[in-house]
Design an enzyme around this catalytic site. Structure first.
Site, PDB file in Angstrom:
ATOM      1  N   CYS A 113     -13.050 -10.244   7.354  1.00  0.00           N
ATOM      2  CA  CYS A 113     -12.848  -8.894   7.909  1.00  0.00           C
ATOM      3  C   CYS A 113     -14.100  -8.345   8.611  1.00  0.00           C
ATOM      4  CB  CYS A 113     -12.381  -7.934   6.825  1.00  0.00           C
ATOM      5  SG  CYS A 113     -10.873  -8.480   6.013  1.00  0.00           S
ATOM      6  N   HIS A 246     -14.121  -0.704   9.053  1.00  0.00           N
ATOM      7  CA  HIS A 246     -13.029  -1.664   8.815  1.00  0.00           C
ATOM      8  C   HIS A 246     -11.838  -0.922   8.218  1.00  0.00           C
ATOM      9  CE1 HIS A 246     -10.699  -5.015   7.651  1.00  0.00           C
ATOM     10  NE2 HIS A 246     -11.038  -4.996   6.375  1.00  0.00           N
ATOM     11  N   ASN A 276      -4.287  -3.701   6.938  1.00  0.00           N
ATOM     12  CA  ASN A 276      -5.564  -4.387   7.117  1.00  0.00           C
ATOM     13  C   ASN A 276      -5.317  -5.642   7.963  1.00  0.00           C
ATOM     14  OD1 ASN A 276      -7.902  -5.862   6.899  1.00  0.00           O
ATOM     15  ND2 ASN A 276      -8.088  -5.653   4.669  1.00  0.00           N
TER      16      ASN A 276
HETATM   17  O1  UT7 Z   1     -10.994  -6.338   3.736  1.00  0.00           O
HETATM   18  C1  UT7 Z   1     -11.138  -6.094   2.378  1.00  0.00           C
HETATM   19  C2  UT7 Z   1      -9.761  -6.230   1.806  1.00  0.00           C
HETATM   20  N1  UT7 Z   1      -9.471  -5.637   0.577  1.00  0.00           N
HETATM   21  C3  UT7 Z   1      -9.567  -4.320   0.263  1.00  0.00           C
HETATM   22  O2  UT7 Z   1     -10.044  -3.492   0.937  1.00  0.00           O
HETATM   23  C4  UT7 Z   1      -8.988  -3.930  -1.064  1.00  0.00           C
HETATM   24  C5  UT7 Z   1      -9.866  -3.002  -1.846  1.00  0.00           C
HETATM   25  N2  UT7 Z   1      -9.168  -2.582  -3.056  1.00  0.00           N
HETATM   26  C6  UT7 Z   1      -8.157  -1.708  -3.028  1.00  0.00           C
HETATM   27  O3  UT7 Z   1      -7.823  -1.201  -1.979  1.00  0.00           O
HETATM   28  C7  UT7 Z   1      -7.475  -1.341  -4.321  1.00  0.00           C
HETATM   29  O4  UT7 Z   1      -8.175  -1.935  -5.398  1.00  0.00           O
HETATM   30  C8  UT7 Z   1      -5.994  -1.779  -4.333  1.00  0.00           C
HETATM   31  C9  UT7 Z   1      -5.210  -0.921  -3.367  1.00  0.00           C
HETATM   32  C10 UT7 Z   1      -5.854  -3.238  -3.960  1.00  0.00           C
HETATM   33  C11 UT7 Z   1      -5.406  -1.585  -5.731  1.00  0.00           C
HETATM   34  O5  UT7 Z   1      -5.587  -0.269  -6.171  1.00  0.00           O
HETATM   35  P1  UT7 Z   1      -6.069   0.018  -7.663  1.00  0.00           P
HETATM   36  O6  UT7 Z   1      -6.127   1.471  -7.792  1.00  0.00           O
HETATM   37  O7  UT7 Z   1      -7.349  -0.760  -7.846  1.00  0.00           O
HETATM   38  O8  UT7 Z   1      -4.865  -0.564  -8.511  1.00  0.00           O
HETATM   39  P2  UT7 Z   1      -4.826  -1.744  -9.594  1.00  0.00           P
HETATM   40  O9  UT7 Z   1      -5.045  -3.078  -8.931  1.00  0.00           O
HETATM   41  O10 UT7 Z   1      -5.742  -1.386 -10.721  1.00  0.00           O
HETATM   42  O11 UT7 Z   1      -3.343  -1.642 -10.076  1.00  0.00           O
HETATM   43  C12 UT7 Z   1      -2.865  -0.484 -10.744  1.00  0.00           C
HETATM   44  C13 UT7 Z   1      -1.389  -0.675 -11.067  1.00  0.00           C
HETATM   45  C14 UT7 Z   1      -1.089  -1.949 -11.820  1.00  0.00           C
HETATM   46  O12 UT7 Z   1      -0.096  -1.648 -12.785  1.00  0.00           O
HETATM   47  P3  UT7 Z   1      -0.457  -1.462 -14.343  1.00  0.00           P
HETATM   48  O13 UT7 Z   1      -1.097  -2.728 -14.743  1.00  0.00           O
HETATM   49  O14 UT7 Z   1      -1.400  -0.274 -14.370  1.00  0.00           O
HETATM   50  O15 UT7 Z   1       0.880  -1.183 -14.962  1.00  0.00           O
HETATM   51  C15 UT7 Z   1      -0.505  -2.866 -10.784  1.00  0.00           C
HETATM   52  O16 UT7 Z   1       0.394  -3.814 -11.312  1.00  0.00           O
HETATM   53  O17 UT7 Z   1      -0.619  -0.745  -9.861  1.00  0.00           O
HETATM   54  C16 UT7 Z   1       0.247  -1.876  -9.907  1.00  0.00           C
HETATM   55  N3  UT7 Z   1       0.460  -2.379  -8.545  1.00  0.00           N
HETATM   56  C17 UT7 Z   1       1.473  -1.972  -7.758  1.00  0.00           C
HETATM   57  N4  UT7 Z   1       2.500  -1.122  -7.956  1.00  0.00           N
HETATM   58  C18 UT7 Z   1       3.365  -0.938  -6.932  1.00  0.00           C
HETATM   59  C19 UT7 Z   1      -0.307  -3.262  -7.860  1.00  0.00           C
HETATM   60  N5  UT7 Z   1       0.191  -3.441  -6.628  1.00  0.00           N
HETATM   61  C20 UT7 Z   1       1.290  -2.651  -6.534  1.00  0.00           C
HETATM   62  C21 UT7 Z   1       2.228  -2.407  -5.520  1.00  0.00           C
HETATM   63  N6  UT7 Z   1       3.235  -1.532  -5.752  1.00  0.00           N
HETATM   64  N7  UT7 Z   1       2.144  -2.992  -4.291  1.00  0.00           N
END
Ligand code: UT7
Length: 319
Positions: A113, A246, A276
């Site tokens: 990225c 980005h 993204n």
């Molecule tokens: O170029 C660089 C590329 N990457 C990035 O920029 C990503 C950077 N990170 C992020 O943007 C965030 O960490 C995410 C958006 C990927 C995730 O957000 P988060 O607040 O860190 O959520 P999490 O991974 O801790 O997940 C929280 C909950 C989980 O459920 P439980 O375990 O709390 O019950 C996940 O299973 O959200 C759930 N979850 C979803 N729910 C609905 C994860 N993905 C999804 C989804 N829809 N697509």
């Protein structure tokens, strides 16, 4: 001598695919979760068989048209992509062939990225050295090819697209400063840990990510590198007319703007409609803001990227 942007272009394949569309395709997700956590409302996904070179070619043609430059006059073509058409030749050579250019140096840059910011910085150095006069710099991706559509934590975040700029040697500024960095010890938090070996895919050919680790790393380095390039150019972040970080997540973009003291109205955002698009995200957002008249000649525009590696890069343009 400066490297000056004289044309921009971009291309997004097909129609927008909304969060509800993804849920309707059977992904266990919902619009509310995706919008709240990421700011993404839709993305474009290329049809099966569409390649990065096809997207990059259209973006390049649009940038060349705006610049008023014939493809034959380019002497450098650099493509940033992590989803190349083939293992080899480079996507840059494939686009060169499709453009009908012969003789320009053409190669790909792999910095995920941060790829476009790396490619821009590399092309700028070729031009400032005097060795090259007209460069095409492209970010092109079909990230949908490397997504695990059973992993809702990653597949909703990405989209496909391409953006391009034409750079020309000029006594008028110009790119004022660039920076590129990497920290390979962080390779485990974002990667596609597979390869082709003896005719077989070995390892895991899908994108894997520790989202929270990536989030924290991204905010820190995007703020640091923006300060670094502004300091190199002898300006403060308060002097910026536009910040183009980005486009991965609106919360990362907002946190970066806040850390730098750049107000929301000076930050260009396209992640809501593009998702993204990795190396394409910055040139897509840049082209959109140039074509809709927000970015004007003479303004100071800071572009910056961060991605797998980990890699991060930035360039300060006097547009
Ligand atoms: O170029 C660089 C590329 N990457 C990035 O920029 C990503 C950077 N990170 C992020 O943007 C965030 O960490 C995410 C958006 C990927 C995730 O957000 P988060 O607040 O860190 O959520 P999490 O991974 O801790 O997940 C929280 C909950 C989980 O459920 P439980 O375990 O709390 O019950 C996940 O299973 O959200 C759930 N979850 C979803 N729910 C609905 C994860 N993905 C999804 C989804 N829809 N697509």
């Amino acid at each position: 001598m400066y490297a000056r942007v004289i044309g921009t272009g971009s291309y997004l394949p097909g129609k927008p695919v909304s969060n509800d569309d993804l849920a309707a395709r059977g992904i266990d997700t919902n619009d509310e979760w995706i919008v709240t956590r990421t700011g993404i409302r839709s993305r474009h996904l290329a049809e099966a068989g569409t390649t990065s070179s096809e997207l990059g070619l259209i973006a390049a043609q649009r940038a060349l048209e705006m610049a008023g430059v014939a493809a034959a006059d380019l002497d450098l073509i650099v493509v940033a992509t992590s989803t190349p058409d083939f293992i080899f030749p480079s996507t840059a050579c494939i686009i060169q062939g499709k453009l009908g250019n012969k003789g320009a140096a053409a190669f790909d840059v792999q910095a995920v990225c941060a790829g476009f910011t790396y490619a821009l910085g590399i092309a700028e150095k070729f031009i400032v050295s005097g060795s090259h006069k007209k460069a095409l710099v492209i970010g092109a991706e079909v990230f949908s090819r490397i997504l695990d559509w059973n992993d809702r934590g990653t597949c909703v975040l990405f989209g496909d697209g391409a953006g391009a700029v034409v750079l020309e040697a000029s006594e008028t500024p110009g790119i004022m400063a660039t920076a590129m960095h990497a920290d390979g010890s962080q390779f485990g938090i974002l990667n596609v840990p597979g390869q082709v070996c003896s005719g077989q895919v070995t390892g895991d050919p899908f994108l894997r990510m520790d989202g929270q680790a990536v989030f924290k790393f991204a905010v820190r380095v995007l703020a640091d590198i923006a300060e670094e390039v502004c300091a190199k150019a002898g300006i403060s972040t308060a002097d910026l007319d536009w910040l183009i970080p980005h486009q991965a997540n609106i919360r990362i973009i907002e946190a970066t703007g806040k850390k730098l003291g750049v107000p929301r109205e000076k930050v260009i955002v396209s992640v809501d409609r593009h998702g993204n698009t990795s190396a394409a995200s910055v040139p897509l957002a840049l082209d959109e803001a140039v074509r809709d008249g927000r970015i004007q000649r003479g303004q100071k525009v800071l572009v910056e990227g961060v991605g797998g590696g980990f890699t991060w890069g930035a360039a300060l343009l006097e547009f």
